[in-house]
Design an enzyme around this catalytic site. Structure first.
Site, PDB file in Angstrom:
ATOM      1  N   THR A  13      -0.421 -21.385  44.721  1.00 21.46           N
ATOM      2  CA  THR A  13      -1.448 -22.410  44.519  1.00 21.46           C
ATOM      3  C   THR A  13      -1.934 -22.444  43.081  1.00 21.46           C
ATOM      4  O   THR A  13      -1.935 -23.486  42.429  1.00 21.46           O
ATOM      5  CB  THR A  13      -2.630 -22.151  45.466  1.00 21.46           C
ATOM      6  N   VAL A  14      -2.344 -21.296  42.553  1.00 23.78           N
ATOM      7  CA  VAL A  14      -2.911 -21.261  41.202  1.00 23.78           C
ATOM      8  C   VAL A  14      -1.819 -21.441  40.154  1.00 23.78           C
ATOM      9  O   VAL A  14      -1.991 -22.179  39.176  1.00 23.78           O
ATOM     10  CB  VAL A  14      -3.689 -19.951  40.960  1.00 23.78           C
ATOM     11  N   GLU A 129     -10.938 -14.675  33.142  1.00 21.74           N
ATOM     12  CA  GLU A 129     -12.065 -15.513  33.573  1.00 21.74           C
ATOM     13  C   GLU A 129     -11.925 -15.950  35.023  1.00 21.74           C
ATOM     14  O   GLU A 129     -12.911 -16.005  35.769  1.00 21.74           O
ATOM     15  CB  GLU A 129     -12.165 -16.744  32.668  1.00 21.74           C
ATOM     16  N   GLY A 134     -13.737 -18.417  40.694  1.00 18.96           N
ATOM     17  CA  GLY A 134     -12.822 -19.539  40.550  1.00 18.96           C
ATOM     18  C   GLY A 134     -13.053 -20.389  39.326  1.00 18.96           C
ATOM     19  O   GLY A 134     -12.792 -19.979  38.201  1.00 18.96           O
ATOM     20  N   ILE A 136     -15.853 -21.465  37.999  1.00 16.34           N
ATOM     21  CA  ILE A 136     -17.116 -21.293  37.271  1.00 16.34           C
ATOM     22  C   ILE A 136     -16.865 -20.375  36.067  1.00 16.34           C
ATOM     23  O   ILE A 136     -16.436 -19.241  36.236  1.00 16.34           O
ATOM     24  CB  ILE A 136     -18.199 -20.667  38.166  1.00 16.34           C
ATOM     25  N   GLY A 187      -7.750 -23.395  55.901  1.00 23.70           N
ATOM     26  CA  GLY A 187      -7.143 -22.714  54.773  1.00 23.70           C
ATOM     27  C   GLY A 187      -8.113 -21.957  53.886  1.00 23.70           C
ATOM     28  O   GLY A 187      -7.740 -21.485  52.811  1.00 23.70           O
ATOM     29  N   GLU A 190      -7.722 -16.208  55.165  1.00 18.60           N
ATOM     30  CA  GLU A 190      -6.366 -15.741  55.385  1.00 18.60           C
ATOM     31  C   GLU A 190      -6.155 -15.397  56.860  1.00 18.60           C
ATOM     32  O   GLU A 190      -7.115 -15.260  57.625  1.00 18.60           O
ATOM     33  CB  GLU A 190      -6.106 -14.493  54.530  1.00 18.60           C
ATOM     34  N   ASP A 201     -13.863  -8.319  48.909  1.00 19.65           N
ATOM     35  CA  ASP A 201     -13.542  -9.279  47.851  1.00 19.65           C
ATOM     36  C   ASP A 201     -14.765  -9.515  46.967  1.00 19.65           C
ATOM     37  O   ASP A 201     -14.663  -9.504  45.735  1.00 19.65           O
ATOM     38  CB  ASP A 201     -13.081 -10.598  48.482  1.00 19.65           C
ATOM     39  N   LYS A 205     -15.566  -8.526  42.811  1.00 20.16           N
ATOM     40  CA  LYS A 205     -16.114  -9.468  41.830  1.00 20.16           C
ATOM     41  C   LYS A 205     -17.415  -8.934  41.224  1.00 20.16           C
ATOM     42  O   LYS A 205     -17.671  -9.119  40.031  1.00 20.16           O
ATOM     43  CB  LYS A 205     -16.344 -10.827  42.488  1.00 20.16           C
TER      44      LYS A 205
END
Length: 430
Positions: A13-14, A129, A134, A136, A187, A190, A201, A205
């Protein structure tokens, strides 16, 4: 005009978003950097898989050495995921004096200091970054805009999956299981959502945000961690009756010049701007001693938002190459601030518990609280069934040490069960 060749590891995706944005915004990027940026090689696991991005003029390969050993490639974007494989690849790339941009929060949280030191040793840039929130641009904002300010707290919604689930439970009355299933269907979650719903997660961060805001390197064991698996619809409804919304928050906060970092469900006053952040969106509140409270809001994931953050790093590396200033750490702030003991971490708390629906039980609870010099701000019986009563209460501000002592005493009483103990934001925490 100088042309800078780029390698990409991963075309999910990214990765697809990075290639697409580089193609779509080529002229603007050239105007800003004075350079032409071209993706030369993309490394994937399966070269036969269908792709949704134009790869004309780009070599698609499953051979990492095609990037590692290509002297033309100066910048490598790692968006393949994994931890150990990505760590090995990035170490090899830095040793070959290639600049690296990654969106891999797990890797940076666990091995960021090691990789940053290696990048500096090889006069390379290592930027990440996109690893937090994401789209921001929170990390570079902290580095640049808060450079002369003392950050007092960083807190926010930094995981879109859990925020989506809690939003659905709050707005539509779904159970946790129903909301999780919906998140998976859309989506946002997961097939194995453990890292998200257990708070891991968000903790990764917060480790990165803490390093940027306070100069402190943490490990996962330094973060007080609780997920949302046990958040009940009943507690969400009761929180709403009290004027609060329950969100999974990451909090890094100075307490008497000592640092406390946590991830867990928190009751947020309805008037707090974080209460309005819905579904998969993220938001981070940064409070500086000089500037006061600022909020950064936007999509926490997604192809183009995250790719946009990756592109901002690529452009920053390109400017460093042109100016011959590569090799500076993304964040060089270091401060050996101590972690706050539980006796200095002060919050009001929301407690939910069941106890026998008979005379004298509330007196036992009151005696436990009084023994530890804790007091109620509000208390309410929310339901009663099968001779059991469910109680919800909000305490006045007290230390985490006091809370732990109260929890242990309640746990020792077989007839009482503590269902939830969540921080309440907006009291006299400081």
């Amino acid at each position: 005009m100088k042309t800078i060749k780029i390698g990409v590891l991963g075309l999910g995706t990214v990765g697809s978003g990075v290639v697409r944005l580089l193609q779509d915004n080529a002229q603007k990027i050239t105007d800003i950097t004075g350079c032409e940026l071209k993706v030369k090689t993309v490394v994937v696991r399966d070269v036969t898989a269908p792709r949704n991005v134009d790869l004309t003029g780009i070599e698609l390969t499953d051979d990492f050495n095609k990037v590692l050993l290509d002297d033309e490639i100066q910048i490598v974007v790692e968006v393949m995921g994994t931890i150990e494989t990505a760590r090995t690849y990035i170490k090899q790339l830095l040793a070959k004096h290639k600049h690296v941009v990654t969106a891999n929060k797990d890797l940076i949280a666990l091995h960021g200091p090691e990789l940053s030191a290696l990048a500096k040793e090889n006069h390379c840039d290592l930027f990440y970054e996109a690893s937090v929130a994401g789209g921001i641009p929170i990390l570079r904002t902290i580095v640049n805009s808060f450079a002369a300010d003392q950050v007092e707290s960083v807190l926010g919604i930094v995981n879109g999956t859990t925020n989506f689930i809690l939003t659905q439970m709050t707005q539509n009355g779904l159970s946790y299981a129903q909301a999780l299933q919906l998140a998976q269907e859309k989506g946002f979650a997961e097939a194995d959502p453990t890292n998200d719903v257990a708070g891991k997660d968000a903790a990764y961060k917060m480790i990165i945000l803490t390093q940027f805001a306070f100069g402190k390197d943490l490990t996962l064991t330094d973060v007080k961690l609780e997920g949302i698996e046990n958040v009940a619809v009943e507690d969400i409804k009761e929180a709403a009756n009290l004027g609060y919304t329950i969100k999974l928050l990451g909090i890094a906060d100075l307490k008497n010049d000592k640092l406390d970092v946590s991830v867990g469900p928190v009751l947020i006053p309805a008037k707090n701007p974080l209460a309005a952040i819905q579904n998969e969106n993220n938001a981070v509140l940064v409070t500086g001693k000089a500037v006061g409270e600022t909020m950064f809001y936007g999509p926490g994931a997604g192809e183009l938002p995250t790719a946009n953050s990756v592109l901002s790093d690529i452009i920053a590396v390109t400017k460093d190459i042109v100016m011959e200033t590569t090799g500076n750490r993304f964040n060089s702030y270091s401060n050996n601030v101590a972690l706050a003991p539980a006796s200095e971490v002060i919050y009001p708390y929301y407690l939910s518990l069941t106890l026998p629906d008979r005379p004298g039980q509330m007196l036992k609870l009151t005696e436990i609280m009084a023994k530890h010099q804790a007091s109620f701000k509000a208390i309410k019986q929310t339901s009663a069934s099968h001779k059991q009563a469910q109680i919800a209460l909000v305490t006045h501000a007290m230390s985490e040490a006091t809370l732990n002592a109260v929890k242990e005493e309640i746990k020792a009483l077989p007839e009482m069960e503590l269902l939830a103990a969540y921080k309440v934001l907006g009291g006299n925490e400081r």
